[in-house]
Design an enzyme around this catalytic site. Structure first.
Site, PDB file in Angstrom:
ATOM      1  N   CYS A 259       0.390  -1.360  -0.110  1.00 48.78           N
ATOM      2  CA  CYS A 259      -0.046  -0.184   0.026  1.00 48.78           C
ATOM      3  C   CYS A 259       1.163   1.105  -0.018  1.00 48.78           C
ATOM      4  O   CYS A 259       0.607   1.993  -0.763  1.00 48.78           O
ATOM      5  CB  CYS A 259      -0.760   0.922   1.094  1.00 48.78           C
ATOM      6  SG  CYS A 259      -0.192   0.131   2.555  1.00 48.78           S
ATOM      7  N   HIS A 308      -2.655   1.394   7.011  1.00 52.95           N
ATOM      8  CA  HIS A 308      -3.216   1.222   5.695  1.00 52.95           C
ATOM      9  C   HIS A 308      -3.292   3.139   4.688  1.00 52.95           C
ATOM     10  O   HIS A 308      -3.933   3.262   5.093  1.00 52.95           O
ATOM     11  CB  HIS A 308      -3.903   0.747   5.153  1.00 52.95           C
ATOM     12  CG  HIS A 308      -4.764   0.337   3.680  1.00 52.95           C
ATOM     13  ND1 HIS A 308      -3.868  -0.974   2.990  1.00 52.95           N
ATOM     14  CD2 HIS A 308      -5.172   0.587   2.668  1.00 52.95           C
ATOM     15  CE1 HIS A 308      -3.838  -0.936   1.652  1.00 52.95           C
ATOM     16  NE2 HIS A 308      -5.359   0.117   1.064  1.00 52.95           N
ATOM     17  N   HIS A 320      -5.794   2.283  -4.676  1.00 50.22           N
ATOM     18  CA  HIS A 320      -4.934   1.554  -3.582  1.00 50.22           C
ATOM     19  C   HIS A 320      -4.716   0.560  -3.588  1.00 50.22           C
ATOM     20  O   HIS A 320      -4.945  -0.390  -4.579  1.00 50.22           O
ATOM     21  CB  HIS A 320      -5.322   1.947  -1.893  1.00 50.22           C
ATOM     22  CG  HIS A 320      -6.649   0.870  -2.081  1.00 50.22           C
ATOM     23  ND1 HIS A 320      -6.857  -0.192  -0.639  1.00 50.22           N
ATOM     24  CD2 HIS A 320      -7.633  -0.040  -2.653  1.00 50.22           C
ATOM     25  CE1 HIS A 320      -7.971  -0.418  -0.771  1.00 50.22           C
ATOM     26  NE2 HIS A 320      -8.038  -0.704  -2.504  1.00 50.22           N
TER      27      HIS A 320
END
Length: 346
Positions: A259, A308, A320
């Site tokens: 991420c 995240h 993402h």
């Protein structure tokens, strides 16, 4: 009369049969234990547990990334210090050679000054502390000795700093290895759970994941939200060019990403250097707490521990790299799996 005969030993054949039977019992017991999850958990329950393990693996991944980044930073700092020490030692040797030349000149002119002779066989720190000796030195000698003293102190400090950083590097490497094992352990545990499913169940889950990846990598309605800036627009465009690339923990592109690897890579393509990890990225720029105030290219953070991060895509969407088994894709912020915490405008 009592018999003193030894009791009859079991035959080798009997021992073999008993051993085989015991081994089979252990194997059956182990197989039963291994089979238990498939008996207790259906396909959806397995998927839920696997998704949770993937989330935990991503948490560990960000800590792994942080340790790896620190290791690289320490290695560069240590290398710089060691280069400085090497150059400093050369300078010190030149200063000492210069003082030696001074002593040689004195010898040729009638003998070495006792103070210089004392210095050449002593530590200049101790020597300069003796005021009576300083009185015997010329201004040129005093200056030369002070330069040597300053250089020695500088080298001592740099060597001490290098020693501390080497200790820190060793601890960081240990942490890096521990986090790597933690990530691999979570992924292995997830795979073990998946292996309890039947071939048909595995195929159904894989097909579902492929459909999710395919549908979310296609162009979605992003609305008319403007980009946060020209650099943010360039970063978002770079990330869009990577749609469909697989998630791999610790990866920073361009063939695969995690991420924060995607967000840091995307901004680098726009000429902006941002930190490597999601936690560090959360500490830059201007924070935005209302989703309605977000603009395209803003960093968006999820979960309470900020493990995240993605790029805001507009219309409640995020671009993402979600987790293991997925690809870089669009996704609704409401389905990430953890709460939206805030955005950051770089």
């Amino acid at each position: 009369m009592a018999s003193h005969r030894r009791p009859k030993q079991p035959s080798r054949t009997r021992v073999t049969v008993l051993t085989t039977a015991a081994a089979a019992a252990v194997a059956l017991s182990a197989n039963a234990a291994n089979a238990a999850p498939s008996e207790k958990l259906n396909k959806d329950e397995v998927k839920a547990k696997v998704d949770k393990l993937y989330e935990q693996a991503e948490q560990a991944t960000e800590k792994y990334n942080g340790a790896k980044e620190r290791q690289q930073k320490l290695q560069k700092e240590i290398s710089t210090i060691q280069d400085n020490v090497a150059r400093g030692q050369q300078d010190l040797n030149k200063l000492r050679d210069g003082l030696g030349s001074l002593a040689t000149a004195q010898y040729r002119s009638g003998g070495i000054d006792p103070s210089v002779q004392l210095f050449l066989s002593s530590d200049p720190d101790d020597y300069l502390d003796k005021a009576s000796t300083l009185d015997q030195l010329s201004g040129q000698q005093v200056e030369a000795l002070k330069k040597i003293q300053d250089k020695q102190r500088e080298l001592a400090q740099e060597r001490a700093e290098a020693t501390e950083k080497l200790k820190d590097l060793s601890a960081t490497r240990t942490q890096l290895e521990r986090k790597k094992k933690e990530v691999q352990g979570k992924l292995a545990e997830a795979q073990k759970l998946l292996n309890t499913l039947t071939a048909k169940e595995k195929a159904a889950l894989a097909a579902k994941q492929q459909r999710a990846n395919r549908s979310s990598t296609e162009r979605v309605d992003l609305g008319d939200t403007p980009p946060a800036s020209g650099r943010a627009a360039a970063a978002f465009s770079a990330a869009q060019s990577q749609i469909g690339k697989p998630y791999v923990y610790g990866a920073t592109g361009p063939s695969s990403f995690d991420c924060s690897g995607l967000t840091s890579w995307a901004y680098a393509q726009a000429g902006v250097s941002i930190p490597r990890t999601s936690q560090a990225q959360a500490g830059i720029g201007t924070r935005i707490y209302s989703q309605s105030d977000l603009q395209v290219g803003d960093l968006v953070f999820f979960f309470n521990d900020i493990h995240h991060v993605g790029l805001y895509a507009g219309n409640g969407q995020v671009l993402h790299a979600p987790r293991t088994g997925t690809v870089v894709r669009y996704e609704s912020m409401s389905t990430i799996g953890g709460p939206f915490m805030f955005g950051v405008r770089v």
